[in-house]
Design an enzyme around this catalytic site. Structure first.
Site, mmCIF file in Angstrom:
data_model
loop_
_atom_site.group_PDB
_atom_site.id
_atom_site.type_symbol
_atom_site.label_atom_id
_atom_site.label_comp_id
_atom_site.label_asym_id
_atom_site.label_seq_id
_atom_site.Cartn_x
_atom_site.Cartn_y
_atom_site.Cartn_z
ATOM 1 N N ASP A 11 -2.429 2.497 -5.248
ATOM 2 C CA ASP A 11 -1.530 1.860 -6.207
ATOM 3 C C ASP A 11 -2.025 2.174 -7.611
ATOM 4 O O ASP A 11 -3.212 2.054 -7.894
ATOM 5 C CB ASP A 11 -1.518 0.340 -6.009
ATOM 6 C CG ASP A 11 -0.702 -0.061 -4.791
ATOM 7 O OD1 ASP A 11 0.106 0.769 -4.329
ATOM 8 O OD2 ASP A 11 -0.872 -1.189 -4.302
ATOM 9 N N ASP A 130 10.948 -0.936 3.733
ATOM 10 C CA ASP A 130 10.186 -2.161 4.003
ATOM 11 C C ASP A 130 11.113 -3.087 4.773
ATOM 12 O O ASP A 130 12.227 -3.346 4.317
ATOM 13 C CB ASP A 130 9.778 -2.861 2.703
ATOM 14 C CG ASP A 130 8.874 -2.008 1.831
ATOM 15 O OD1 ASP A 130 8.300 -1.029 2.347
ATOM 16 O OD2 ASP A 130 8.744 -2.312 0.625
#
Lengths: 251, 199
Positions: A11, A130
């Site tokens: 990230d 997701d």
């Protein structure tokens, strides 16, 4: 034999690698290129960089970072986060990204998948999905890190993404993400039987055996994880050796 | 040494330049026929679709130029496919440096699951021949991303198995080509690029 892929995911915020749990206590922990180079040297098969920067300045920093990654890293890498139009993808391609990953923007505007595939080729387009399953095993596609449910169903959306030209599906089970109890193998296996494109499994990695399960029971082509690699809970060379000993084809 | 990377309407050309830079080599990315003709080594990389890239090469007369080159030339991925005689991708007549045909992988149902197309990821190269490969590279893994493949033939200098055995690399006279991406294949890929530069 085609090897199963291990993909560490980093990230990125304002050009720095960050570590945090569920977007809380996010800390900047250093240069992504250094960490990426270490993973590449350790035997990672690909890398994934997700930009979690919200600001315009941060986005520019990310493109600069992608250039540095492309210059230094000798394995393929995917970049994602905030890509909502062709122009965003084009900048990242020009900066040297091998693939881009789109998520919420594809849910909002599915035609983006067609446009990206047509302009840059399917191999460039990873559709990240997701999803969260309920007690009746109905899997709802979510956006914004699993917080917002959509009207899409996991399997039909994955198939639609393939039909529109996605080159790979990156499936994260929100039920498994962060649990470290293993991947969503049942759903992954069902998806693998439905699709003709490779599937990257994400969410739930906590131990070496979870990767054996995801490649055998889950029939996944690649396993993606973040924290187990960042915190060095499972070093990549250890994981690769374990998989090889269990008869999984790895490089 | 004067290295040229042919510039045309295909992706990933900059990745090859980056890989050469990591080896300490400067290359020029150009479509200038003079510069290409005079280079010591020419690299013809590419990611894209066969018919549109071939049309572009013809329009810019790069097709005749590439075929006429005398120095070592390395085609990569789409570069390899365009150097063959014909591609099933939109029924495209290609450069014909290699007389092999390029075909589409047909997904194969297996006992466990369908073999996917594209062939994407790391796979081993075998039965290596020519100066492009050294013996220590036998069975090493390199990175592939492709839906079309060149058949095996007398020009095959590396074989890969996916659905069927196909040409992972080809060689005829001064022309070399790899279906895999040496620029993305870690230290193994770097060795193969170095070997090409030494030819």
């Amino acid at each position: 034999m085609l090897a199963k892929r291990i993909i560490p995911c980093l990230d990125i915020r304002n050009g720095q690698t960050v570590k945090g749990i569920n977007f809380v206590d996010i800390k900047e922990v250093g240069d992504p290129v250094e960490l990426a180079a270490k993973y590449a040297a350790d035997g990672a098969d690909e890398l994934c960089f997700l930009d979690i920067t919200a600001t315009h300045e941060g986005r520019k920093t990310f493109v600069e970072l992608v250039k540095r990654i492309a210059a230094h890293i000798n394995i393929p890498f995917t970049v994602g986060g905030g890509i909502s139009e062709l122009g965003d993808a084009e900048k990242l391609l020009a900066a040297g990204a091998d693939k881009i990953s789109i998520n919420s923007s594809a849910v909002r505007n599915p035609k983006l998948i067609d446009d990206l595939a047509l302009n840059f080729g399917s191999q460039f387009v990873v559709v990240a999905v997701d999803a969260r399953g309920d007690e009746n095993e109905h899997w709802t596609v979510t956006v914004n890190g699993g917080r917002i449910p959509t009207d899409k169903e996991l399997f039909s959306w994955a198939k639609e993404a393939e039909d529109r030209g996605a080159g790979e599906i990156l499936f994260t089970s929100m039920n498994h993400d962060g649990t470290k109890n293993g991947f969503a193998n049942k759903e992954l296996s069902k998806m693998a039987d439905m699709l003709k494109i490779p599937i990257i499994a994400s969410g739930g990695a906590g131990a070496e055996e979870h990767f054996v399960d995801v490649f055998t029971k889950g029939k996944a082509d690649a396993g993606l994880a973040a924290s187990i690699f960042h915190y060095n809970e499972i070093p990549i060379p250890v994981l690769k050796k374990y998989l090889k000993d269990k008869g999984i084809v790895v490089r | 040494m004067n290295i040229v990377i042919i510039k045309y309407n295909a992706g990933n050309i900059e990745s090859v330049n980056n890989a050469l830079n990591r080896l300490g080599v400067n290359a020029e990315i150009t479509a200038d026929p003079d510069k290409i003709r005079k280079a010591d080594k020419v690299i013809f990389p590419g990611v894209g679709e066969a018919s549109t890239t071939m049309a572009y090469l013809r329009e810019n007369k790069l097709d005749e130029l590439i075929v006429s080159l005398k120095q070592p030339v390395l085609g990569i991925c789409l570069g390899l496919q365009l150097m063959c005689s014909h591609s099933e991708e939109n029924d495209t007549e290609c450069l014909g440096i290699f007389d092999e045909k390029v075909k589409r992988f047909i997904p194969k149902p297996g006992e466990e699951y369908i073999t996917k197309v594209p062939h994407m990821g790391w796979n081993a190269i075998q039965d290596l021949k020519s100066d492009l490969f050294t013996a220590d590279l036998e069975n090493e893994y390199v990175y592939f991303v492709h839906s079309y493949y060149a058949e095996k033939s007398e020009h095959t200098i590396a074989t890969c198995n996916y659905i069927l055995p196909f040409s992972a690399a080809l060689h005829r006279d001064n022309f070399y080509a790899t279906q895999f991406h040496p620029e993305k294949s870690g230290t193994i890929g770097a060795k193969i690029l170095e070997n090409f530069l030494k030819l």
